[in-house]
Design a protein around this motif. Structure first.
Motif, short mmCIF file in Angstrom:
data_model
loop_
_atom_site.label_atom_id
_atom_site.label_comp_id
_atom_site.label_asym_id
_atom_site.label_seq_id
_atom_site.Cartn_x
_atom_site.Cartn_y
_atom_site.Cartn_z
N GLU A 349 0.82 -1.21 0.00
CA GLU A 349 0.00 0.00 0.00
C GLU A 349 0.85 1.26 0.00
O GLU A 349 0.56 2.23 -0.70
CB GLU A 349 -0.94 -0.01 1.20
CG GLU A 349 -2.10 0.91 1.08
CD GLU A 349 -3.24 0.55 2.04
OE1 GLU A 349 -4.21 1.33 2.08
OE2 GLU A 349 -3.14 -0.47 2.73
N THR A 350 1.91 1.27 0.80
CA THR A 350 2.79 2.44 0.85
C THR A 350 4.05 2.12 1.65
O THR A 350 4.05 1.26 2.52
CB THR A 350 2.09 3.64 1.51
OG1 THR A 350 2.97 4.78 1.44
CG2 THR A 350 1.78 3.38 2.97
N SER A 351 5.12 2.83 1.31
CA SER A 351 6.34 2.79 2.13
C SER A 351 6.53 4.15 2.81
O SER A 351 7.51 4.37 3.50
CB SER A 351 7.56 2.47 1.26
OG SER A 351 7.72 3.46 0.25
N ASP A 352 5.56 5.04 2.58
CA ASP A 352 5.65 6.41 3.10
C ASP A 352 4.94 6.49 4.45
O ASP A 352 3.74 6.77 4.51
CB ASP A 352 5.03 7.37 2.10
CG ASP A 352 5.15 8.83 2.54
OD1 ASP A 352 5.93 9.10 3.47
OD2 ASP A 352 4.45 9.68 1.96
N PHE A 353 5.66 6.22 5.53
CA PHE A 353 5.09 6.32 6.86
C PHE A 353 6.21 6.59 7.85
O PHE A 353 7.40 6.42 7.55
CB PHE A 353 4.33 5.05 7.26
CG PHE A 353 5.23 3.85 7.50
CD1 PHE A 353 5.72 3.59 8.78
CD2 PHE A 353 5.60 3.01 6.46
CE1 PHE A 353 6.56 2.50 9.01
CE2 PHE A 353 6.44 1.92 6.69
CZ PHE A 353 6.91 1.67 7.96
N ASP A 354 5.82 7.01 9.04
CA ASP A 354 6.80 7.23 10.11
C ASP A 354 6.17 6.83 11.44
O ASP A 354 4.99 7.09 11.67
CB ASP A 354 7.21 8.70 10.16
CG ASP A 354 8.17 8.99 11.30
OD1 ASP A 354 9.36 8.65 11.16
OD2 ASP A 354 7.73 9.53 12.33
#
Length: 469
Positions: A349-354
């Protein structure tokens, strides 16, 4: 000690450091009795972060703002002096000015008065700024670099900090109430003093000292102050008769929100207090001489904020002695496991997280390593924060981390510890994240170039004439 008033003083009431924080009618009346030429007050700040600018909303609630306007508009109208409000609705956007304007109109109707209201708008059109940027009229302040057009486009709102000139023009045009967009704190307070012939150095310096109301006094919660500004000196007097200022409390305010305690850069010039002398004029009042104003090419600071990703939080309280004895290891282990958990579940879904963890009672505020040998606390609060492109995704990521966050064991620990959660559901959507993205100045011909003025004239036959931004 007998107090000798300045022969050429212009008296300005600064009743509070922030509109909506509370104003005493008794204090305002006393200031008017002392010959006040205006009531001036700030209504904004960047202290609370970029969300108010990005959203164009006020930090202060409507009821508190109305309560303060009821006091100052009633007293000022009766005395025939103007009210000046700077940086309406926290960030000084156009909609913030209009929000304050509508409250002021409501107050006027409640008081059965008909003031002429000027609205000063300093929110900036993006195309105008991009042309200014192309013409080399926008320069960065450290640590920012040159401004790109896509950064301008990314902002939800951009405001330029006004100087005193628009306020002076509005008062000269007959305004009873002036509601300003984004303005330097000092500009709104110095405007009427400058208009009435007070010295530039004393006017700007007095405004800097008085910008937070009673913060420059001995008892900072006892109301605001009077600025008594002359051609070569100024006095700062508390409005409360039980309060006082001292050379220490007055001079100390030059340290407040200043990178240089001796020089303050404002639109159109620099205040230099290197040679300023602070003396006790009587047991309540401090007098200052030696303030110098050095005119400079006119610039207006730009503030821009944009909205970004979304966050969800979870909170636990921990008294487990095994965890409390190993908090740094606990943090690092949980950080790694939670990051791995989200990466594995949401990889497609995404690799853009923190993911971040904040351990309050240990180092949750500073985030800095705790010195070796620090004894373990009695308990800590741990905040989990996940940041993702959408609120739905942040919510789902938090849910996937729930079991680990509430039950992660340490080596040698019991297999399934439980940590205390104060809320259910445990995952709390926090909404969007906002950021300031501009730290630049725009070079202008004068203080009026990028400012628009609208009017509400309640004295007109139709009882309402509004000019919108």
């Amino acid at each position: 000690m007998t107090y000798q008033r300045l022969d050429d003083e212009v008296v300005i009431i600064v009743p509070t450091g922030m509109l909506g924080a509370g104003i005493s009618p008794e204090h305002v009346r006393r200031g008017i009795e002392q010959g006040a030429a205006a009531i001036a007050v700030d209504s904004g700040s960047t202290d609370s972060g970029p969300s108010y600018l990005a959203r164009g909303v006020s930090k202060m609630n409507r009821e508190a703002v109305k309560s303060d306007l009821l006091v100052i508009m009633a007293e000022a109208y009766s005395a025939g002096i103007p009210v000046l409000v700077g940086t309406c609705a926290t960030s000084g956007t156009d909609q913030g000015v209009n929000w304050t304007r509508d409250i002021a109109v409501e107050v006027a109707k409640d008081l059965n008065i008909q003031p002429k209201i000027a609205c000063l708008y300093s929110e900036q059109d993006k195309e105008t700024l991009k042309q200014k940027n192309k013409d080399g009229k926008i320069t960065p302040l450290a640590p920012k670099g040159e401004l790109a057009d896509d950064v301008i486009d990314s902002c939800d709102h951009i405001v330029a900090l006004m100087g005193p000139e628009p306020y002076i023009e509005a008062v000269k045009a007959g305004a009873d109430v002036v509601l300003g967009g984004r303005t330097t704190d000092t500009a709104v307070l110095s405007a009427v003093a400058l208009m009435n012939g007070a010295g530039s150095g004393p006017s700007w310096h007095a405004a800097k000292i008085a910008e937070c109301g009673g913060q420059c006094t001995v008892h900072i919660r006892k109301g605001g102050v009077l600025m008594r500004v002359g051609k070569k000196a100024f006095d700062i007097e508390p409005l409360d008769l039980g309060n006082q200022t001292s050379p220490e409390t007055v001079s100390a305010h030059m340290l407040y929100e200043s990178t240089d305690p001796l020089r303050l850069t404002e639109p159109g010039g620099i205040l230099d207090v290197t040679d300023a002398i602070y003396v006790q004029a009587d047991d309540r009042i401090t007098r200052v001489t030696g303030s110098v104003w050095n005119p400079q090419p006119y610039t207006m600071k730009l503030e821009g904020a944009r909205s970004g990703s979304y966050q969800t939080i979870m909170i636990v309280g921990i008294e487990d002695p095994h965890v409390l004895a190993n908090l740094d290891a606990f943090h690092d282990q949980m950080q790694d496991l939670l990051t791995q958990r989200i990466a594995s579940v949401f990889a497609e879904e995404t690799s853009d997280f923190d993911v971040s963890l904040r351990i309050y009672g240990w180092n949750g505020t500073s985030g800095q390593p705790v010195p070796a040998g620090t004894p373990p606390p009695k308990d800590v609060g741990v905040m989990f924060v996940v940041t993702a492109p959408t609120q739905d995704l942040a919510n789902r990521m938090a849910k996937s981390c729930n079991p680990l966050f509430f039950h992660m064991p340490m080596p040698g620990h019991i297999e399934l510890p439980s940590y205390a959660f104060p809320f259910t559901p445990a995952d709390i959507p926090r909404g969007q994240v906002y950021e300031f993205v501009l730290n630049h100045v725009v070079h202008v011909q004068d203080g009026l170039e990028l400012v628009r003025t609208g009017w509400v004239d309640l004295k007109k036959a139709d009882n309402m004439e509004r000019t919108h931004a």
